[in-house]
Design a protein around this motif. Structure first.
Motif, PDB file in Angstrom:
ATOM      1  N   SER A 153       0.813  -1.161   0.077  1.00 49.81           N
ATOM      2  CA  SER A 153       0.152   0.081  -0.010  1.00 49.81           C
ATOM      3  C   SER A 153       0.841   1.226  -0.003  1.00 49.81           C
ATOM      4  CB  SER A 153      -1.114  -0.103   1.095  1.00 49.81           C
ATOM      5  OG  SER A 153      -0.227  -0.238   2.277  1.00 49.81           O
ATOM      6  N   ALA A 154       2.180   1.188   0.695  1.00 51.87           N
ATOM      7  CA  ALA A 154       3.086   2.341   0.546  1.00 51.87           C
ATOM      8  C   ALA A 154       3.424   2.522  -0.591  1.00 51.87           C
ATOM      9  CB  ALA A 154       4.126   2.112   1.733  1.00 51.87           C
ATOM     10  N   LEU A 155       3.939   1.344  -1.449  1.00 48.20           N
ATOM     11  CA  LEU A 155       4.366   1.686  -2.865  1.00 48.20           C
ATOM     12  C   LEU A 155       3.376   2.040  -3.675  1.00 48.20           C
ATOM     13  CD1 LEU A 155       6.666  -1.743  -3.116  1.00 48.20           C
ATOM     14  CD2 LEU A 155       7.310   0.713  -2.654  1.00 48.20           C
ATOM     15  N   GLN A 156       1.990   1.742  -3.533  1.00 48.98           N
ATOM     16  CA  GLN A 156       0.972   2.321  -4.369  1.00 48.98           C
ATOM     17  C   GLN A 156       0.897   3.760  -3.995  1.00 48.98           C
ATOM     18  OE1 GLN A 156      -2.192  -0.256  -2.984  1.00 48.98           O
ATOM     19  NE2 GLN A 156      -2.220  -1.706  -5.022  1.00 48.98           N
ATOM     20  N   PHE A 157       0.964   4.075  -2.938  1.00 48.31           N
ATOM     21  CA  PHE A 157       0.585   5.696  -2.513  1.00 48.31           C
ATOM     22  C   PHE A 157       1.988   6.417  -3.273  1.00 48.31           C
ATOM     23  CE2 PHE A 157       0.811   9.410  -0.225  1.00 48.31           C
ATOM     24  CZ  PHE A 157      -0.384   9.677  -0.007  1.00 48.31           C
ATOM     25  N   GLU A 158       3.115   5.807  -3.066  1.00 46.75           N
ATOM     26  CA  GLU A 158       4.204   6.427  -3.545  1.00 46.75           C
ATOM     27  C   GLU A 158       4.024   6.578  -5.161  1.00 46.75           C
ATOM     28  OE1 GLU A 158       9.091   5.549  -4.370  1.00 46.75           O
ATOM     29  OE2 GLU A 158       7.676   3.825  -3.687  1.00 46.75           O
ATOM     30  N   TYR A 159       3.824   5.564  -6.037  1.00 55.29           N
ATOM     31  CA  TYR A 159       3.749   5.654  -7.355  1.00 55.29           C
ATOM     32  C   TYR A 159       2.545   6.662  -7.915  1.00 55.29           C
ATOM     33  CZ  TYR A 159       3.736   3.953 -12.193  1.00 55.29           C
ATOM     34  OH  TYR A 159       3.808   3.974 -13.493  1.00 55.29           O
ATOM     35  N   ALA A 160       1.264   6.543  -7.160  1.00 52.41           N
ATOM     36  CA  ALA A 160       0.264   7.476  -7.287  1.00 52.41           C
ATOM     37  C   ALA A 160       1.058   8.836  -7.112  1.00 52.41           C
ATOM     38  CB  ALA A 160      -0.841   7.226  -6.385  1.00 52.41           C
ATOM     39  N   TRP A 161       1.647   9.162  -6.262  1.00 49.57           N
ATOM     40  CA  TRP A 161       1.991  10.541  -6.094  1.00 49.57           C
ATOM     41  C   TRP A 161       2.967  11.040  -6.943  1.00 49.57           C
ATOM     42  CZ3 TRP A 161       4.765  12.743  -0.757  1.00 49.57           C
ATOM     43  CH2 TRP A 161       4.526  14.069  -0.568  1.00 49.57           C
ATOM     44  N   GLN A 162       3.831  10.042  -7.572  1.00 50.61           N
ATOM     45  CA  GLN A 162       4.618  10.545  -8.322  1.00 50.61           C
ATOM     46  C   GLN A 162       3.889  10.571  -9.834  1.00 50.61           C
ATOM     47  OE1 GLN A 162       7.263   7.008  -8.386  1.00 50.61           O
ATOM     48  NE2 GLN A 162       8.641   7.795  -6.896  1.00 50.61           N
ATOM     49  N   HIS A 163       2.999   9.783  -9.936  1.00 56.41           N
ATOM     50  CA  HIS A 163       2.279  10.058 -11.346  1.00 56.41           C
ATOM     51  C   HIS A 163       0.863  10.471 -11.092  1.00 56.41           C
ATOM     52  CE1 HIS A 163       5.243   7.061 -11.736  1.00 56.41           C
ATOM     53  NE2 HIS A 163       5.539   7.465 -13.060  1.00 56.41           N
ATOM     54  N   ALA A 164       0.546  11.733 -10.204  1.00 54.25           N
ATOM     55  CA  ALA A 164      -0.708  12.190  -9.904  1.00 54.25           C
ATOM     56  C   ALA A 164      -1.522  12.626 -11.366  1.00 54.25           C
ATOM     57  CB  ALA A 164      -0.561  13.152  -9.145  1.00 54.25           C
ATOM     58  N   ASP A 165      -1.040  12.557 -12.298  1.00 54.15           N
ATOM     59  CA  ASP A 165      -1.686  13.039 -13.664  1.00 54.15           C
ATOM     60  C   ASP A 165      -2.286  11.786 -14.180  1.00 54.15           C
ATOM     61  OD1 ASP A 165       0.770  12.194 -14.184  1.00 54.15           O
ATOM     62  OD2 ASP A 165       0.630  13.171 -16.201  1.00 54.15           O
ATOM     63  N   THR A 166      -2.128  10.703 -13.829  1.00 57.79           N
ATOM     64  CA  THR A 166      -2.494   9.385 -14.426  1.00 57.79           C
ATOM     65  C   THR A 166      -3.097   8.284 -13.531  1.00 57.79           C
ATOM     66  OG1 THR A 166      -0.260   8.434 -14.544  1.00 57.79           O
ATOM     67  CG2 THR A 166      -1.044   9.684 -16.736  1.00 57.79           C
ATOM     68  N   THR A 167      -2.753   8.557 -12.346  1.00 54.29           N
ATOM     69  CA  THR A 167      -3.151   7.494 -11.242  1.00 54.29           C
ATOM     70  C   THR A 167      -4.734   7.264 -11.419  1.00 54.29           C
ATOM     71  OG1 THR A 167      -2.974   6.832  -8.857  1.00 54.29           O
ATOM     72  CG2 THR A 167      -2.949   8.957  -9.320  1.00 54.29           C
ATOM     73  N   ARG A 168      -5.297   6.091 -11.110  1.00 55.50           N
ATOM     74  CA  ARG A 168      -6.531   5.616 -10.767  1.00 55.50           C
ATOM     75  C   ARG A 168      -7.022   6.231  -9.333  1.00 55.50           C
ATOM     76  NH1 ARG A 168      -6.928   1.148  -7.959  1.00 55.50           N
ATOM     77  NH2 ARG A 168      -5.033  -0.104  -7.658  1.00 55.50           N
ATOM     78  N   PHE A 169      -5.937   6.668  -8.534  1.00 56.95           N
ATOM     79  CA  PHE A 169      -6.524   6.920  -7.094  1.00 56.95           C
ATOM     80  C   PHE A 169      -7.139   8.366  -7.215  1.00 56.95           C
ATOM     81  CE2 PHE A 169      -3.729   3.260  -6.423  1.00 56.95           C
ATOM     82  CZ  PHE A 169      -4.459   2.727  -5.579  1.00 56.95           C
ATOM     83  N   ILE A 170      -6.785   9.264  -8.358  1.00 48.02           N
ATOM     84  CA  ILE A 170      -7.468  10.476  -8.239  1.00 48.02           C
ATOM     85  C   ILE A 170      -8.331  10.429  -9.351  1.00 48.02           C
ATOM     86  CG2 ILE A 170      -6.628  13.044  -8.356  1.00 48.02           C
ATOM     87  CD1 ILE A 170      -4.115  12.539  -7.215  1.00 48.02           C
ATOM     88  N   TYR A 171      -9.698  11.114  -9.037  1.00 55.24           N
ATOM     89  CA  TYR A 171     -10.669  11.221 -10.175  1.00 55.24           C
ATOM     90  C   TYR A 171     -10.019  12.198 -11.161  1.00 55.24           C
ATOM     91  CZ  TYR A 171     -13.751   8.612  -7.016  1.00 55.24           C
ATOM     92  OH  TYR A 171     -14.348   7.232  -6.511  1.00 55.24           O
ATOM     93  N   PHE A 172     -10.492  12.000 -12.557  1.00 53.17           N
ATOM     94  CA  PHE A 172      -9.964  12.578 -13.658  1.00 53.17           C
ATOM     95  C   PHE A 172     -10.458  14.184 -13.250  1.00 53.17           C
ATOM     96  CE2 PHE A 172     -10.816  14.937 -17.461  1.00 53.17           C
ATOM     97  CZ  PHE A 172      -9.570  14.539 -18.213  1.00 53.17           C
ATOM     98  N   GLN A 173     -11.698  14.150 -12.786  1.00 54.04           N
ATOM     99  CA  GLN A 173     -12.214  15.554 -12.672  1.00 54.04           C
ATOM    100  C   GLN A 173     -11.556  16.456 -11.629  1.00 54.04           C
ATOM    101  OE1 GLN A 173     -13.843  12.871 -12.694  1.00 54.04           O
ATOM    102  NE2 GLN A 173     -15.629  12.689 -13.975  1.00 54.04           N
ATOM    103  N   LYS A 174     -10.867  15.695 -10.811  1.00 51.27           N
ATOM    104  CA  LYS A 174     -10.254  16.213  -9.471  1.00 51.27           C
ATOM    105  C   LYS A 174      -8.726  16.618  -9.642  1.00 51.27           C
ATOM    106  CE  LYS A 174     -13.112  15.026  -5.737  1.00 51.27           C
ATOM    107  NZ  LYS A 174     -13.128  14.699  -4.133  1.00 51.27           N
TER     108      LYS A 174
END
Length: 395
Positions: A153-174
């Motif tokens: 879960s920590a590695l998922q968070f790290e990768y999502a933070w590094q790729h915030a423009d494409t990650t599935r953890f942040i809705y496109f609209q946001k």
């Protein structure tokens, strides 16, 4: 994967992953209670030799094999147990280059002090390509997020933070918008305001919001940017933010020969002190919970008032000081869910429209009050401690 795109802390010599219960292994048996029948059958004698301990362990395994039917999946069972280990401290961190104030780096590690030494070149093995660039060192660790239930879960968070423009953890609209009204195409965002905004978006996202994550900030300037919240992104009320903004760098005011005095510019002592305090708190909660077993034989669950069988798994304790509340796992989790469910319904009733309603109706607890002391306990901390206790008693 190229280090340029995957800057995670996954070193081959990372001995912290196997030591997720490192503070448990340091406990002295004579300091723990031995009066209750449950402990007398589980804890080894303080005078037992290694050979005798091995014999006792073998006997216990034989008894278990006799009671259970033959199982060819013993290896899978061990892997399954390993899967449910909770790391004592696994964080996702943000570095800031001191010579280049606008240079930042996102990574993850179970040992932030050692990792910072790698990034600054004090340890030859490890580190990351981007932090080795000429003129970027030394780096300072300005904040980290912790409380993850697993390394994954920590590695998922790290990768999502590094790729915030494409990650599935942040809705496109946001996702953050560029000046032209298009989604930010610079990964995690180039500047500190974008990085902190994306961090807020991840902390409120459905994939991470229920983990009960915590945030610590080690730099006054970064804390000022965090509080300014340029993109006006709200933070969930249950996210704890701790501030440790000491300006003194290591090497200032240290005696000659002090190890830290050679690390000019980093905040090693600051990070080490925080880690010691955090693990010390966990250890104290763990030891206190174990000692409560000594007078817990006739204790009842604070909710259902049914006596608690000490042999059952995941017994829960309130971690507030001077509170000895004892719970069944199911009773307390359901009580917390009911408490959150009431809050959810109230928020829905007062919402202006559908977009203003909470994203997820609670199925698992995040936090809740102890019915005895009326103080808040975070569920991830309670469960982590319960798993540590079972791990220790079964070892």
């Amino acid at each position: 994967m190229n280090d340029k795109y995957n800057d995670s802390d996954v070193d081959d010599d990372d001995d912290d992953d196997d030591g997720v219960f490192n503070f448990i292994s340091q406990l002295k048996p004579q300091e723990l209670p031995t009066k209750s029948p449950y402990f007398s059958s589980q804890l080894p004698s303080t005078t037992t030799t290694n050979k005798a301990t091995t014999t006792t362990s073998t006997t216990t395994n034989e008894i278990e094999n006799e009671n259970d039917s033959a199982d060819d999946d013993d290896v899978d069972g061990e892997q399954e147990k390993k899967h449910f280990d909770f790391p004592s401290l696994y964080c996702v961190y943000l570095l800031n280059s001191l010579p280049k104030k606008n240079s930042y780096y996102i990574g993850s590690t179970p040992d932030p002090n050692r990792r910072l030494r790698q990034h600054n070149g004090d340890l030859s093995r490890g580190g990351a390509y981007r932090t080795k660039k000429t003129g970027a060192r030394p780096w300072k660790m300005v904040l980290f997020v912790y409380g993850f239930p697993s390394k994954i879960s920590a590695l998922q968070f790290e990768y999502a933070w590094q790729h915030a423009d494409t990650t599935r953890f942040i809705y496109f609209q946001k996702r953050l918008q560029s000046k032209k009204g298009k989604p930010n195409g610079q990964g995690g965002g180039a500047g500190i305001h974008q990085k902190l905004a994306n961090l807020r978006l991840l902390l409120e996202s459905p994939g991470f919001v229920r983990m009960g994550l915590k945030l610590t900030i080690f730099d006054k300037t970064v804390y000022g940017h965090w509080m300014s919240n340029r993109y006006q992104i709200p933070l969930p009320a249950h996210i704890l933010v701790k501030v440790e903004t000491h300006d003194a760098f290591d090497g200032e005011g240290t005696e000659n020969g002090d190890l830290e005095s050679s690390f000019q510019g980093g905040n090693y002592t600051q990070i080490k002190r925080f880690k010691k305090e955090e693990l010390g708190w966990q250890k104290n909660y763990f030891e206190t919970s174990l000692k409560r077993f000594d007078d817990s034989i006739d204790k009842k669950c604070a909710i259902c008032q049914v006596p608690i069988d000490l042999s059952e798994k995941l017994r829960c304790f309130c971690y507030q000081k001077n509170c000895d509340a004892f719970y069944h796992f199911k009773c307390w989790s359901q009580s917390m869910v009911d408490e959150m469910d009431e809050l959810y319904n109230n928020q829905c009733a007062t919402a202006r429209d559908e977009s203003d309603k909470p994203i997820i109706q609670p199925l698992l607890p995040i936090k809740g009050k102890c019915v005895k002391c009326k103080k808040v306990n975070f569920w991830n901390i309670v469960v982590r401690n319960a798993v540590h206790i079972d791990k220790y008693l079964d070892s």
